[in-house]
Motif scaffolding. Sequence first.
Motif, mmCIF file in Angstrom:
data_model
loop_
_atom_site.group_PDB
_atom_site.id
_atom_site.type_symbol
_atom_site.label_atom_id
_atom_site.label_comp_id
_atom_site.label_asym_id
_atom_site.label_seq_id
_atom_site.Cartn_x
_atom_site.Cartn_y
_atom_site.Cartn_z
ATOM 1 N N SER A 54 0.824 -1.211 0.000
ATOM 2 C CA SER A 54 0.000 0.000 0.000
ATOM 3 C C SER A 54 0.858 1.262 0.000
ATOM 4 C CB SER A 54 -0.976 -0.001 1.180
ATOM 5 O OG SER A 54 -0.287 0.038 2.399
ATOM 6 N N ALA A 58 0.786 3.920 -3.070
ATOM 7 C CA ALA A 58 0.506 5.338 -2.818
ATOM 8 C C ALA A 58 1.577 6.227 -3.454
ATOM 9 C CB ALA A 58 0.417 5.604 -1.320
ATOM 10 N N ARG A 79 -0.436 9.082 -5.911
ATOM 11 C CA ARG A 79 -1.781 9.461 -5.475
ATOM 12 C C ARG A 79 -1.718 10.436 -4.347
ATOM 13 N NH1 ARG A 79 -4.241 3.910 -3.990
ATOM 14 N NH2 ARG A 79 -2.528 2.808 -4.859
#
Length: 79
Positions: A54, A58, A79
């Motif tokens: 994760s 990101a 992101r």
Amino acid sequence: MLAGVQIRMARNALRWSVRELATRSEVSTSTITRAETDDGLPNTTRANLLALQSTLEAGGIEFIRTADDGPGIRIHPPR
């Protein structure tokens, strides 16, 4: 799940040190270093792999399989 080589490729693509990835993911530097040396599924907990995945996603990394079913990455804007 991630292959160790994908973790190393993703970290290098983002130009993050092991320490920076450790800080961002809250996974220890020794765990990351060990995970990156594994050709297949790293010998670490699922929670650590999910935290690394994760965090790298990101940062703009997509984890893919190549045409010959090898591990790969795709780079996107973060992101």
